[in-house]
Scaffold this motif. Structure first.
Motif, PDB file in Angstrom:
ATOM      1  N   ARG A  76       2.883  -6.943  14.079  1.00 44.09           N
ATOM      2  CA  ARG A  76       2.381  -7.195  13.042  1.00 44.09           C
ATOM      3  C   ARG A  76       1.454  -8.789  11.834  1.00 44.09           C
ATOM      4  O   ARG A  76       1.994  -9.818  12.762  1.00 44.09           O
ATOM      5  CB  ARG A  76       3.077  -7.054  10.931  1.00 44.09           C
ATOM      6  CG  ARG A  76       3.415  -4.849  11.559  1.00 44.09           C
ATOM      7  CD  ARG A  76       4.559  -5.031  10.705  1.00 44.09           C
ATOM      8  NE  ARG A  76       5.709  -6.518  11.559  1.00 44.09           N
ATOM      9  CZ  ARG A  76       6.908  -5.757  10.854  1.00 44.09           C
ATOM     10  NH1 ARG A  76       7.342  -4.941   9.673  1.00 44.09           N
ATOM     11  NH2 ARG A  76       7.801  -6.334  11.246  1.00 44.09           N
ATOM     12  N   CYS A  78       1.672 -10.874  10.678  1.00 39.14           N
ATOM     13  CA  CYS A  78       3.432 -12.732  10.309  1.00 39.14           C
ATOM     14  C   CYS A  78       3.182 -13.037  11.169  1.00 39.14           C
ATOM     15  O   CYS A  78       3.327 -12.753  12.416  1.00 39.14           O
ATOM     16  CB  CYS A  78       4.334 -11.720   9.811  1.00 39.14           C
ATOM     17  SG  CYS A  78       5.276 -10.153  10.413  1.00 39.14           S
ATOM     18  N   PRO A  79       3.948 -14.229  10.919  1.00 38.10           N
ATOM     19  CA  PRO A  79       4.714 -15.507  11.527  1.00 38.10           C
ATOM     20  C   PRO A  79       5.470 -14.948  13.059  1.00 38.10           C
ATOM     21  O   PRO A  79       5.441 -15.323  14.123  1.00 38.10           O
ATOM     22  CB  PRO A  79       4.884 -16.528  10.965  1.00 38.10           C
ATOM     23  CG  PRO A  79       4.134 -16.244   9.628  1.00 38.10           C
ATOM     24  CD  PRO A  79       4.241 -15.176   9.628  1.00 38.10           C
ATOM     25  N   ASP A  81       6.502 -11.685  14.362  1.00 36.20           N
ATOM     26  CA  ASP A  81       5.668 -10.605  15.087  1.00 36.20           C
ATOM     27  C   ASP A  81       4.781 -11.441  15.911  1.00 36.20           C
ATOM     28  O   ASP A  81       4.647 -11.502  17.631  1.00 36.20           O
ATOM     29  CB  ASP A  81       4.944  -9.563  13.604  1.00 36.20           C
ATOM     30  CG  ASP A  81       6.176  -9.259  13.967  1.00 36.20           C
ATOM     31  OD1 ASP A  81       6.771  -9.330  13.055  1.00 36.20           O
ATOM     32  OD2 ASP A  81       5.088  -7.835  13.469  1.00 36.20           O
ATOM     33  N   LEU A 101      -3.445  -5.549  10.954  1.00 34.36           N
ATOM     34  CA  LEU A 101      -3.220  -5.410   8.934  1.00 34.36           C
ATOM     35  C   LEU A 101      -4.205  -4.152   8.343  1.00 34.36           C
ATOM     36  O   LEU A 101      -5.320  -4.130   8.190  1.00 34.36           O
ATOM     37  CB  LEU A 101      -3.770  -6.857   8.791  1.00 34.36           C
ATOM     38  CG  LEU A 101      -3.048  -6.853   7.220  1.00 34.36           C
ATOM     39  CD1 LEU A 101      -2.115  -6.969   7.024  1.00 34.36           C
ATOM     40  CD2 LEU A 101      -4.043  -7.951   7.178  1.00 34.36           C
ATOM     41  N   GLN A 122      -4.994 -12.969   4.596  1.00 30.89           N
ATOM     42  CA  GLN A 122      -3.626 -13.090   5.548  1.00 30.89           C
ATOM     43  C   GLN A 122      -3.959 -12.639   7.197  1.00 30.89           C
ATOM     44  O   GLN A 122      -3.493 -13.162   7.752  1.00 30.89           O
ATOM     45  CB  GLN A 122      -2.765 -11.525   5.456  1.00 30.89           C
ATOM     46  CG  GLN A 122      -1.830 -11.645   6.442  1.00 30.89           C
ATOM     47  CD  GLN A 122      -0.353 -10.334   5.438  1.00 30.89           C
ATOM     48  OE1 GLN A 122      -0.310 -10.741   4.101  1.00 30.89           O
ATOM     49  NE2 GLN A 122       0.674 -10.028   5.997  1.00 30.89           N
ATOM     50  N   SER A 126      -3.506 -14.807   9.952  1.00 37.48           N
ATOM     51  CA  SER A 126      -3.106 -14.485  11.831  1.00 37.48           C
ATOM     52  C   SER A 126      -3.446 -14.266  12.948  1.00 37.48           C
ATOM     53  O   SER A 126      -3.261 -14.722  13.782  1.00 37.48           O
ATOM     54  CB  SER A 126      -2.479 -12.999  10.743  1.00 37.48           C
ATOM     55  OG  SER A 126      -3.093 -12.126  10.535  1.00 37.48           O
TER      56      SER A 126
END
Ligand SMILES: [Zn+2]
Length: 447
Positions: A76, A78-79, A81, A101, A122, A126
């Motif tokens: 996903r 986010c850091p 993941d 995303l 985001q 990412s």
């Protein structure tokens, strides 16, 4: 001669594995990944490492031992993941981080509860983070086909700018139509600055039975990667079927003048292996890999096929690795023929394993004359179950041979009572006889 090359991205082990009843353990995933390598896929999406320890281990194990294809891990945006995905890919020869995303308003509002601006930031951030770890980064705007077109273009522009090398356009919910999907891809190619530097990819679900049609429309609109699965397994109604996409291009190069690296003769063995591992049978009328895909029932069809197969066959069963049913396995078949049929059924053996299978095969063939594929599969399963390593064993596929391979090893009960465990004179077949058979390598198929 110069046909564009389509990257085949297999997600059987990730999207496919997520479908009900299709979960696999680490060893099963490794076995299938090795078959996917033989099949010639370009990218193997091996799992979603943050999702579970099992997924992490599977990505790790596949990265360490499957060297030719790119190994992708899902994350996903986010850091945590992304770092976990990269960690699982540590030993990969050619790692890829696949970040996704959601971008549709319905997902932003109800699932993620973020604004379009937050989503855009985001996505960019990412990809930047993944790129700092790994040169090969794929980005997927989830639910792309229900995303506002202008916003989709903005997101794609942002991730291309942040260093994504592949941009995948998922029809996550299987909603799009072929001409509509093609138009989305054309708009992206015509309007997003820098898009020509990245590979555009398709990822289509089959909720309306259009996954393959949509993927092919995507390729015609400029996609150069197709995400797909063996037997079309995947979330809900499944993903685009690898075998259908590859064979559509092979059978109709006039309409789809593209190349893939897939060795089509490995299609049926791959399909059989997956069915064997998951115990989810292939639907009989499934295109290419179903039991009836090459069966001709109607008399007039049979007559035509016997006169000339081209009357009703647009491709030969052999071209996709379906065993020739006219060739019968009997007691005069040699080891080579047996090994070949096992391979067609999705089972590869080393020499010692093959010896075990062969020994049992000879005993059975002596009894029932004509060994069917179903018999052979039961026999293989039996030999494999004798070789399952103890739970403490950590090395996948460790050879536990000493206990079961021996000149005088006991033949355990089998599903063929009359054949092996019955009280007949061959109940304890002398090994010398079996080995004598083993030397008859030249007897291939009895016709
Ligand atoms: Zn999917």
């Amino acid at each position: 001669m110069d046909r564009p090359r389509i990257t085949i991205f297999d997600t059987t082990l990730r999207d496919g594995e997520q479908s009900p009843g299709c979960s696999m353990n680490v060893q099963e995933k490794l076995r299938l990944a090795r078959q996917l390598e033989r099949l010639g896929v370009d990218v193997i999406e091996a799992g979603f490492p943050i999702a579970s320890d099992g997924d992490f281990e599977a990505v790790q194990a596949i990265s360490a031992s499957v060297r030719r294809p790119v190994i992708a891990a899902l994350a996903r945006a986010c850091p945590g993941d992304i770092e976990r995905a990269f960690q699982a890919l540590q030993n990969a020869e050619r790692p890829r981080i696949h970040v996704f995303l959601a971008t549709s308003d319905i997902h932003l509002k109800y699932k993620l509860r973020i604004s379009r601006e937050q989503c855009l930031e985001q996505a960019r951030e990412s990809v930047r983070r993944a790129k700092a770890l790994c040169a090969d980064v794929e980005f997927s705007p989830e639910d792309a086909t229900r995303t506002d077109r202008e916003f989709l273009c903005k997101v794609v522009e942002a991730v291309v700018g942040a260093g994504a090398t592949t941009v995948n356009i998922p029809d996550t919910v299987g909603y799009t139509m072929p001409e509509e999907y093609a138009r989305i891809l054309r708009v992206l190619r015509e309007t997003v600055p820098g898009i020509e530097k990245v590979t555009i990819s398709t990822h289509c679900h089959n909720d309306l039975g259009l996954a393959v049609a949509n993927s092919l429309a995507g390729v015609q609109a400029g996609a150069r990667q197709v995400e797909c699965t063996i037997n079309g397994i995947g979330e809900r109604a499944g993903n685009a079927s690898l075998e259908e996409i590859v064979m559509a291009m092979r059978v109709r190069p006039d309409r789809y003048p593209y190349e893939t690296g897939v060795l089509s003769e490995q299609i049926y063995p791959s399909s059989q292996m997956l069915a064997d591992i998951t115990r989810v049978p292939v639907q009989p009328n499934k295109a290419i890999t179903g039991r009836n895909a090459f069966a001709h029932e109607a008399g007039i069809h049979q007559d035509g096929v016997l006169k000339n197969p081209l009357t009703y066959e647009i491709m030969t069963p052999q071209s996709v690795g379906v065993p020739d049913s006219k060739l019968v396995l009997g007691k005069h078949s040699g080891r080579h023929a047996l090994a070949m049929r096992c391979e067609q059924l999705g089972h590869q053996f080393d020499r010692r394993e093959l010896d075990d299978v062969y020994r049992k095969f000879v005993i059975l063939a002596d009894r029932i004359k004509k060994v069917q594929d179903s018999h052979l599969l039961e026999l293989i399963q039996e030999v494999r179950s004798m070789r399952i390593p103890p739970a403490s064993e950590t090395t996948p596929f460790a050879r536990v041979t000493s206990a079961v391979v021996g000149a005088n090893h006991e033949i355990p009960p089998t599903p063929f009572p009359a054949a092996v465990t019955g009280a007949g004179s061959h109940g304890s077949l002398p090994v010398a006889f079996a080995e004598h058979h083993g030397e008859q390598e030249d007897y291939l198929w009895g016709v």
